[in-house]
Write an enzyme that holds these catalytic residues in place. Sequence first.
Site, short mmCIF file in Angstrom:
data_model
loop_
_atom_site.label_atom_id
_atom_site.label_comp_id
_atom_site.label_asym_id
_atom_site.label_seq_id
_atom_site.Cartn_x
_atom_site.Cartn_y
_atom_site.Cartn_z
N GLY A 73 44.00 11.08 -8.49
CA GLY A 73 44.50 10.39 -9.76
C GLY A 73 43.96 11.02 -10.81
O GLY A 73 44.63 11.20 -11.55
N GLY A 203 45.40 8.38 -3.58
CA GLY A 203 45.72 7.89 -2.12
C GLY A 203 44.72 7.17 -1.36
O GLY A 203 44.98 6.16 -0.84
N HIS A 204 43.39 7.37 -1.94
CA HIS A 204 42.42 6.62 -1.38
C HIS A 204 42.19 5.27 -1.61
O HIS A 204 41.46 4.45 -1.09
CB HIS A 204 41.03 7.42 -1.34
CG HIS A 204 40.42 7.23 -2.81
ND1 HIS A 204 39.32 6.39 -2.95
CD2 HIS A 204 40.75 7.86 -3.92
CE1 HIS A 204 38.84 6.55 -4.09
NE2 HIS A 204 39.72 7.36 -4.95
N CYS A 327 33.01 5.29 -10.38
CA CYS A 327 32.90 6.58 -11.00
C CYS A 327 31.59 6.30 -11.96
O CYS A 327 31.17 7.60 -12.44
CB CYS A 327 33.88 6.91 -11.88
SG CYS A 327 35.58 7.09 -10.79
#
Length: 409
Positions: A73, A203-204, A327
């Site tokens: 992303g 995706g994760h 993050c």
Amino acid sequence: MEKRYIYADNAATTAVSENVLQSMLPYFTSQYGNPSSIYKLGRDAQKSVEEAREKAAAALGCSPSEIFFTSCGTESDNWAIRATAERLAAKGKTHIITTAFEHHAVLHTCAYLEKHGFTVTYLPVGEDGVIKPSQVADAITDKTALVTIMYANNEIGTIQPIAEIGAICREKGVLFHTDAVQAVGHVPINVAEQNIDMLSVSGHKIHAQKGTGLLYVRKGIPLPNLIFGGGQERGKRPGTENVPAIVGLGTAITDACADIPEKGERLTKIRNKIIDGILNIEGTRLNGSREKRLPGNINISFLGVEGEALLLLLDSKGICASSGSACTSGSLDPSHVLLSLGLPHEVAHGSLRLSLGEDITDEDADYIIAAVKDVVTRLRNMSPLWEDIVSGKEHTKKLLPFVSKITLV
């Protein structure tokens, strides 16, 4: 209380599902061809990549030719924002509109562009964590190149009025990008109906592997390269395709979007049960709108509690959670998202994010509520700030309007 193991940090990452794993496995062994090769093994790999592209397009309501596979992303956000800004700067469009509580993939990209001659408007968010479409309309100028506003916030889970914002941008001739990393699979998305020009997916977050993502770009919008090197992804995103990851993403996005209403109804019920149970603790607050919220997101602040200590003690009870964006979990600074809501540092520091998965049960919810109450009580018994608060010390009175009622002694 018998110890359980509960993974409640799905906004940080999700486990690869069995269905996704099985779809990927052949591409590590027998179907290992390079999609750029012209022999059958390569052609079969290319066919699988295109089938995954079709699945992604079906999930988002677009054409397969509008899907570009990326590594994550963050890359998708960078590509959409930087490439669009740099292309339109040549036409005098050097203004970008975003929000104060975006993911750092957007905020840091905007900061980079500010150092290269762009101006950025960071829309403030209200206490409910929801941007008003009128804010966007008022901020657009004749120099605006792009509006980039996340679909759902990664920390507090608030869902933005994306269709309305998109309609305003379309009317004013301004491109609209949304980071939908947290939203895909949780709310229905149709890029055409919602006036979305570009959209990022990771995706994760939807049970695919880490290191895969995609960018949707509406047909007709020029997309300059972010990187250079080859002819893959129609010459726009060079590098040999990660075929297993792409195949897995196609499976994951199909599965994630297959039962959104039913999944959402069930998760919302359990989410609300946990919220109500935890808010029974005095000196707490729910961060962000309760109604305009992702089904599995809970973000609550506890006055007199330090977030990292809260996480470590919950971990000792088998509960995986977060105190903010994954993050930035290594930072001791308060979450920029919570500060953007107007919370004082003392309140923002004591935050807990629980992001529920599809496998959560009512018994898990009961365990979470009991564990949080136990840990908060333990930490407050050791907290000088909490002692000052319940004693009514003058310097703590400014904090009381931000949380539920506290019994003073």
